[in-house]
Design a protein around this motif. Sequence first.
Motif, short mmCIF file in Angstrom:
data_model
loop_
_atom_site.label_atom_id
_atom_site.label_comp_id
_atom_site.label_asym_id
_atom_site.label_seq_id
_atom_site.Cartn_x
_atom_site.Cartn_y
_atom_site.Cartn_z
N PHE A 143 25.35 -10.40 -12.85
CA PHE A 143 26.08 -9.20 -12.45
C PHE A 143 26.50 -8.46 -13.72
CE2 PHE A 143 30.09 -6.99 -11.25
CZ PHE A 143 29.52 -6.07 -10.38
N LEU A 144 26.13 -7.20 -13.78
CA LEU A 144 26.37 -6.38 -14.97
C LEU A 144 27.13 -5.13 -14.59
CD1 LEU A 144 25.70 -5.40 -17.94
CD2 LEU A 144 23.64 -4.37 -16.95
N VAL A 145 28.15 -4.81 -15.38
CA VAL A 145 28.84 -3.53 -15.29
C VAL A 145 28.81 -2.91 -16.68
CG1 VAL A 145 30.99 -2.32 -14.79
CG2 VAL A 145 30.33 -4.29 -13.41
N LYS A 146 28.25 -1.70 -16.77
CA LYS A 146 28.09 -1.05 -18.07
C LYS A 146 28.45 0.42 -17.96
CE LYS A 146 23.90 -0.12 -19.66
NZ LYS A 146 22.56 -0.27 -20.29
N ASN A 147 29.10 0.93 -18.99
CA ASN A 147 29.43 2.36 -19.03
C ASN A 147 28.90 2.97 -20.31
OD1 ASN A 147 30.96 4.76 -17.94
ND2 ASN A 147 31.91 4.59 -19.97
N THR A 148 28.39 4.18 -20.19
CA THR A 148 27.93 4.94 -21.35
C THR A 148 28.80 6.18 -21.49
OG1 THR A 148 25.65 4.19 -21.00
CG2 THR A 148 25.98 6.10 -22.43
N ALA A 149 29.38 6.34 -22.66
CA ALA A 149 30.25 7.49 -22.94
C ALA A 149 29.64 8.33 -24.06
CB ALA A 149 31.64 7.00 -23.34
N TYR A 150 29.51 9.62 -23.81
CA TYR A 150 29.03 10.56 -24.82
C TYR A 150 30.20 11.42 -25.27
CZ TYR A 150 24.61 9.39 -22.49
OH TYR A 150 23.55 8.72 -21.93
#
Length: 662
Positions: free
Chosen positions: A343-350
């Motif tokens: 189970f993966l939770v990932k966020n990308t912020a620019y």
Amino acid sequence: MPARHSVRALLLCSAALTLPVSAFAQEEAAILLAPITVESKREVQTDTALSQTIVDAEEIQDRQADTIADLIETAPGVNLINGGSPVGSGINIRGFGANGTYGTDSKVGIVVGGATKGSEELYRIGTQLYTDPSLYREAVVLRGMGGTLEYGSGYFGGLLMLEPIQAADLTGGEPGVKLRQTLQYSSNGDGLVSSTTLAWQPSEWVEFLANYTWRDTGTPEDGDGVALMDEGSELPSWLINSRVTFGDSGEHQLSLLLSETQSEELDVPFDSFSWDGTQLGNVDRAVEDRTAVLRYDYASPTSSLLNLRAELSYSDQYIDVDYISGPPLGLNDTEYRYETTKFLVKNTAYFDGAFAAHDLRTGIEVERRERVDSASSAPGGTDRRVSVFVVDDITMGALTLTPQLRYVTQDVDGTDYGYGSYDNTALMGGVSALYDLGGGFSVLGGLHYNENLPIIDDIAEATADEMMTTSEKATTIEAGFAYEGRDLFGEGDALSFKAVAYDTHVWDVTSYGERVGMTTLHFDAVDLWGVELEASYSMQNGIYVDANANIARGRTERAGNRADWAGIPNDELRLTLGRKFGEKLDLSWEAVMASDMDRSSTPSDGYVVHNLRATFRPQTGVFEGTELRVGIENLLDEVYKPHLAQRNAPGRTIKLTVAKTF
């Protein structure tokens, strides 16, 4: 190892400091240029410091590969331990991965659509990547540690990521129904392939794709007419890939991937590497590989800081081996099964800082890997891991800096099978950098530290208390340069190339050693170094040249004695010359040239192999949408064996493929 620990501390500190803080960079005026396109087989990735090769959908089809391993061996630094067999072939990157005993050493990662695949040390069985090339639209190979900590730990050699085909690949993203049928025949061994793909888009926001592929590898022979396997393999595979986009601005996306591949081999040698049944006997072997990935993506319409992905993946790999004949050694009647749930939770912020632009990726990953007990050669147990990672692409004018960190906690429990229970933690990190010098030139480099945590395979060893609490450690230093330019020797031509040198040092070694009687004496250290080259050149008239080369060296050390590393392949140069006539016709000649390998107790001769390929795509009339491919591999029917292989490569093979999209 005081010096090595100093390097480790330097790498971790530099990554930690670089993530939140952007160093001052000279401000330069941004000059926007039209993108440079090299119209050849493969694009060289000059815009990244990573040692990365991307095999796209067109090249996957053009290669007519029988296995994923056959497909990606065209990348520099990637080599096969026997090709052509779904069970016997293994992937080796920079000297890590498959070897003469196991199909993997857990130092080359495999991710299929987000699901982590086989890393088990199964005796004399291949890479455990049981799947079909027809199911994928892209294969990405990362060589070395750079860029891998976002996906896992311990990948000293590198990482292979496979992206499954999607409905939009056939429909172009427009509502409608498309059907693609592919038929392929291989003359060497009478191999057959049928692949049927149905893509349906009821609207631009709903996609559905289903594929069924049936592959019969036949019984290929080497250049002397000697069969390379006793009996061919039949591999039926299917895949379902669906995606729904919703929300006022399409900010939500939900997708589901399901796939399965099966293989059955009757009365074949247990030893899938050498196909010599005299020592380990013959078996019936059935393989099933299942994958399921449920993914949710959210891209905030109001903030570039929130681009969230939540992903639940499941991989189930099962091998059933039934003894038929020959000397029973306790290996022949057994079942191997290993299930991985992640189970993966990932966020990308620019976002933009005072001196830099950031592409910041943070995530947490929870993984459970369970294996049933299959005798002492494959002990059972559960490997639970929780990982946190941070990766930031920082752009400061001409400089792109990418620090990465990963922290892992591990619990390995074998008490259900009479073994012990062990806990471990590890912190890994590194930094990659690319600097644009102007004029198309750039320099690149990287410093990385990684740990390969203990594996279930060692839990039954007599020294388990030591091996299950010792992680293998490695550092890698990379340096190189790249160039891309156009209109160099004539109007409309384009050139790109990339050269990377690397040096990897491994210590606290538990995977490799010298066999003395019934005891393995592990090496104190392993050192690997080499150079990888990639280049592409194309002209306006359609002529193109692709080239890549790999030169690798290795050394082991134990008790002050040094020796050559047995896992190093032949030095190799791969050259392709071709011409494209618009979208209609593509003709190419490929030469694979390998030098003698004499830095081993079992030296290997060099070889030169020629391959021809032609692709014809009618653009009008009743045959529009049809593709005809003809390939001749090993044109001169050479008898040769790559250094890492244990049997000869296939002889001359003519492949004919017909595909039609309706």
